[in-house]
Design a protein around this motif. Structure first.
Motif, mmCIF file in Angstrom:
data_model
loop_
_atom_site.group_PDB
_atom_site.id
_atom_site.type_symbol
_atom_site.label_atom_id
_atom_site.label_comp_id
_atom_site.label_asym_id
_atom_site.label_seq_id
_atom_site.Cartn_x
_atom_site.Cartn_y
_atom_site.Cartn_z
ATOM 1 N N THR A 39 -13.801 15.543 7.336
ATOM 2 C CA THR A 39 -13.521 14.716 6.158
ATOM 3 C C THR A 39 -12.426 15.325 5.289
ATOM 4 O OG1 THR A 39 -15.818 13.949 6.144
ATOM 5 C CG2 THR A 39 -14.544 13.646 4.124
ATOM 6 N N ALA A 40 -12.500 16.652 5.092
ATOM 7 C CA ALA A 40 -11.497 17.326 4.282
ATOM 8 C C ALA A 40 -10.126 17.264 4.941
ATOM 9 C CB ALA A 40 -11.904 18.780 4.049
ATOM 10 N N ILE A 41 -10.088 17.454 6.238
ATOM 11 C CA ILE A 41 -8.810 17.403 6.947
ATOM 12 C C ILE A 41 -8.215 16.001 6.890
ATOM 13 C CG2 ILE A 41 -7.735 17.621 9.219
ATOM 14 C CD1 ILE A 41 -9.726 19.854 9.816
ATOM 15 N N GLN A 42 -9.056 14.974 7.052
ATOM 16 C CA GLN A 42 -8.570 13.602 6.993
ATOM 17 C C GLN A 42 -8.063 13.262 5.595
ATOM 18 O OE1 GLN A 42 -8.041 11.529 9.355
ATOM 19 N NE2 GLN A 42 -7.440 9.782 8.063
ATOM 20 N N SER A 43 -8.777 13.690 4.564
ATOM 21 C CA SER A 43 -8.339 13.429 3.189
ATOM 22 C C SER A 43 -7.017 14.128 2.891
ATOM 23 C CB SER A 43 -9.413 13.897 2.196
ATOM 24 O OG SER A 43 -10.631 13.214 2.410
ATOM 25 N N THR A 44 -6.878 15.351 3.385
ATOM 26 C CA THR A 44 -5.629 16.084 3.183
ATOM 27 C C THR A 44 -4.475 15.402 3.894
ATOM 28 O OG1 THR A 44 -6.876 18.155 3.017
ATOM 29 C CG2 THR A 44 -4.510 18.321 3.430
ATOM 30 N N ARG A 45 -4.720 14.908 5.107
ATOM 31 C CA ARG A 45 -3.674 14.222 5.862
ATOM 32 C C ARG A 45 -3.230 12.947 5.131
ATOM 33 N NH1 ARG A 45 -6.312 13.373 10.176
ATOM 34 N NH2 ARG A 45 -5.696 15.276 11.268
ATOM 35 N N GLU A 46 -4.186 12.184 4.624
ATOM 36 C CA GLU A 46 -3.842 10.959 3.896
ATOM 37 C C GLU A 46 -3.090 11.274 2.603
ATOM 38 O OE1 GLU A 46 -7.491 8.949 3.287
ATOM 39 O OE2 GLU A 46 -7.754 8.379 5.413
ATOM 40 N N PHE A 47 -3.512 12.362 1.927
ATOM 41 C CA PHE A 47 -2.842 12.739 0.682
ATOM 42 C C PHE A 47 -1.392 13.138 0.940
ATOM 43 C CE2 PHE A 47 -1.686 16.109 -2.373
ATOM 44 C CZ PHE A 47 -1.751 15.381 -3.546
ATOM 45 N N LEU A 48 -1.157 13.965 1.961
ATOM 46 C CA LEU A 48 0.203 14.407 2.274
ATOM 47 C C LEU A 48 1.051 13.259 2.802
ATOM 48 C CD1 LEU A 48 -0.539 17.862 3.968
ATOM 49 C CD2 LEU A 48 0.269 17.430 1.642
ATOM 50 N N HIS A 49 0.421 12.306 3.505
ATOM 51 C CA HIS A 49 1.164 11.164 4.029
ATOM 52 C C HIS A 49 1.739 10.311 2.891
ATOM 53 C CE1 HIS A 49 2.384 8.067 6.849
ATOM 54 N NE2 HIS A 49 1.771 7.155 6.111
ATOM 55 N N GLY A 50 1.082 10.321 1.724
ATOM 56 C CA GLY A 50 1.567 9.549 0.594
ATOM 57 C C GLY A 50 2.881 10.074 0.023
ATOM 58 N N PHE A 51 3.233 11.337 0.333
ATOM 59 C CA PHE A 51 4.483 11.901 -0.160
ATOM 60 C C PHE A 51 5.695 11.464 0.656
ATOM 61 C CE2 PHE A 51 1.434 14.906 -1.961
ATOM 62 C CZ PHE A 51 1.939 15.091 -3.229
ATOM 63 N N MET A 52 5.476 10.846 1.775
ATOM 64 C CA MET A 52 6.583 10.491 2.671
ATOM 65 C C MET A 52 6.905 8.999 2.570
ATOM 66 S SD MET A 52 7.273 13.422 3.777
ATOM 67 C CE MET A 52 8.473 12.966 5.040
ATOM 68 N N PRO A 53 8.202 8.653 2.624
ATOM 69 C CA PRO A 53 9.354 9.568 2.521
ATOM 70 C C PRO A 53 9.674 9.869 1.069
ATOM 71 C CG PRO A 53 10.123 7.340 2.817
ATOM 72 C CD PRO A 53 8.613 7.265 2.824
ATOM 73 N N PRO A 54 10.351 10.979 0.772
ATOM 74 C CA PRO A 54 10.715 11.279 -0.614
ATOM 75 C C PRO A 54 11.673 10.233 -1.184
ATOM 76 C CG PRO A 54 10.938 13.216 0.797
ATOM 77 C CD PRO A 54 10.720 12.055 1.698
ATOM 78 N N GLU A 55 11.602 10.069 -2.494
ATOM 79 C CA GLU A 55 12.486 9.132 -3.188
ATOM 80 C C GLU A 55 13.909 9.716 -3.245
ATOM 81 O OE1 GLU A 55 14.027 6.196 -4.386
ATOM 82 O OE2 GLU A 55 11.890 5.885 -4.789
ATOM 83 N N LEU A 56 14.884 8.975 -2.707
ATOM 84 C CA LEU A 56 16.260 9.473 -2.624
ATOM 85 C C LEU A 56 17.266 8.525 -3.266
ATOM 86 C CD1 LEU A 56 16.249 10.839 1.049
ATOM 87 C CD2 LEU A 56 15.924 12.129 -1.076
ATOM 88 N N ARG A 57 16.828 7.644 -4.123
ATOM 89 C CA ARG A 57 17.774 6.769 -4.809
ATOM 90 C C ARG A 57 18.693 7.589 -5.712
ATOM 91 N NH1 ARG A 57 14.724 2.515 -8.141
ATOM 92 N NH2 ARG A 57 13.447 4.356 -8.531
ATOM 93 N N PRO A 58 19.981 7.263 -5.762
ATOM 94 C CA PRO A 58 20.918 8.045 -6.587
ATOM 95 C C PRO A 58 20.507 8.148 -8.053
ATOM 96 C CG PRO A 58 22.125 6.605 -5.102
ATOM 97 C CD PRO A 58 20.677 6.222 -4.974
ATOM 98 N N VAL A 59 19.956 7.071 -8.597
ATOM 99 C CA VAL A 59 19.547 7.105 -10.011
ATOM 100 C C VAL A 59 18.445 8.138 -10.227
ATOM 101 C CG1 VAL A 59 18.536 5.763 -11.884
ATOM 102 C CG2 VAL A 59 20.216 4.696 -10.369
ATOM 103 N N PHE A 60 17.492 8.160 -9.310
ATOM 104 C CA PHE A 60 16.391 9.112 -9.450
ATOM 105 C C PHE A 60 16.868 10.540 -9.180
ATOM 106 C CE2 PHE A 60 12.542 11.301 -7.923
ATOM 107 C CZ PHE A 60 11.735 11.094 -9.031
#
Length: 253
Positions: free
Chosen positions: A34-55
């Protein structure tokens, strides 16, 4: 080995064993499915990083703000550290030594986050409070290190100048300070590296810079934007570490 050193080592080992025995470290819960699955889902939310020029432009401004906070805070601390490190080294008597070392101990015993939390009340939100927090804590650290460097500096050169009629202040600037300057600069650069990391975290309490951006986007669960901020932090720390290393190499040649 002296018996006092043996007792000290035994006490340290006992302290470590007691720490592990009393803290509820649930290592097995960390590696459950359960902990590994929660960690995987949490890290998956960071992808992909925001790369808009304004940001990315906002990140660049916050990066410069964090860099400036650490640089100015370290510079203020280094200047004050030299001024207070001199009496703390015992050159003005035992009373001045004890008083100044007491002040330095108080300053460095309070973490940057606590200083920032207090100063935010007086200075308001923004990088000014963060800069002052870094300066006060680093002042206590560098002042103590500088005092030890002055105290351990070979006295022959300064004594020779004093014998030939030089003023004590002149003997310090022409003999003690030049001998200690490589060590002082090394301490300052090391603390600057630490302050870069601390400045990135101080924004969590509202002290500006990348930390404030990170707290804002994490609080809104904007993980992709937070990922870009984290990457900027890592790159900034790597650049400063490399720059500090090059400066130390140039000083030791």
């Amino acid at each position: 080995m002296h018996w006092s050193s043996v007792l000290l080592l035994i006490g340290l080992v006992a302290l470590v064993v007691a720490s592990f025995a009393t803290l509820p470290l649930k290592w097995h819960d960390f590696f459950t499915a359960t902990a590994i699955q929660s960690t995987r889902e949490f890290l998956h939310g960071f992808m992909p990083p925001e790369l808009r020029p304004v940001f990315l432009h906002k990140i660049a401004i916050a990066t410069f703000e964090t860099f400036a906070m650490s640089a100015i805070g370290t510079l203020i601390a280094a200047v004050l550290g030299v001024l207070l490190g001199l009496p703390a080294s015992g050159r003005f008597g035992l009373t001045a030594r004890l008083a100044t070392r007491g002040v330095l101990n108080v300053l460095r015993s309070i973490p940057e986050l606590v200083w920032a939390s207090v100063l935010l009340i007086a200075a308001g939100l923004g990088p000014f409070a963060g800069t002052l927090a870094l300066a006060l804590h680093t002042f206590g650290v560098l002042g103590r290190l500088f005092a030890d460097a002055f105290e351990n500096c070979p006295p022959q050169a300064a004594s020779t100048l004093r014998i030939n009629g030089a003023h004590p202040v002149a003997a310090f600037f022409y003999a003690t300070l030049p001998q200690s300057s490589p060590q002082l600069m090394s301490y300052t650069l090391y603390r600057w590296e630490n302050n870069i990391r601390a400045a990135a975290i101080l924004g969590v309490v509202g002290a500006g810079g990348l930390g404030q951006m990170l707290k804002y986007h994490l609080s809104l669960f904007q993980m992709q934007q937070a990922a870009s901020v984290i990457i900027a932090m890592i790159l900034m720390v790597g650049v400063v570490d490399g720059l500090s290393y090059l400066l130390r190499r140039m000083m030791t040649r």
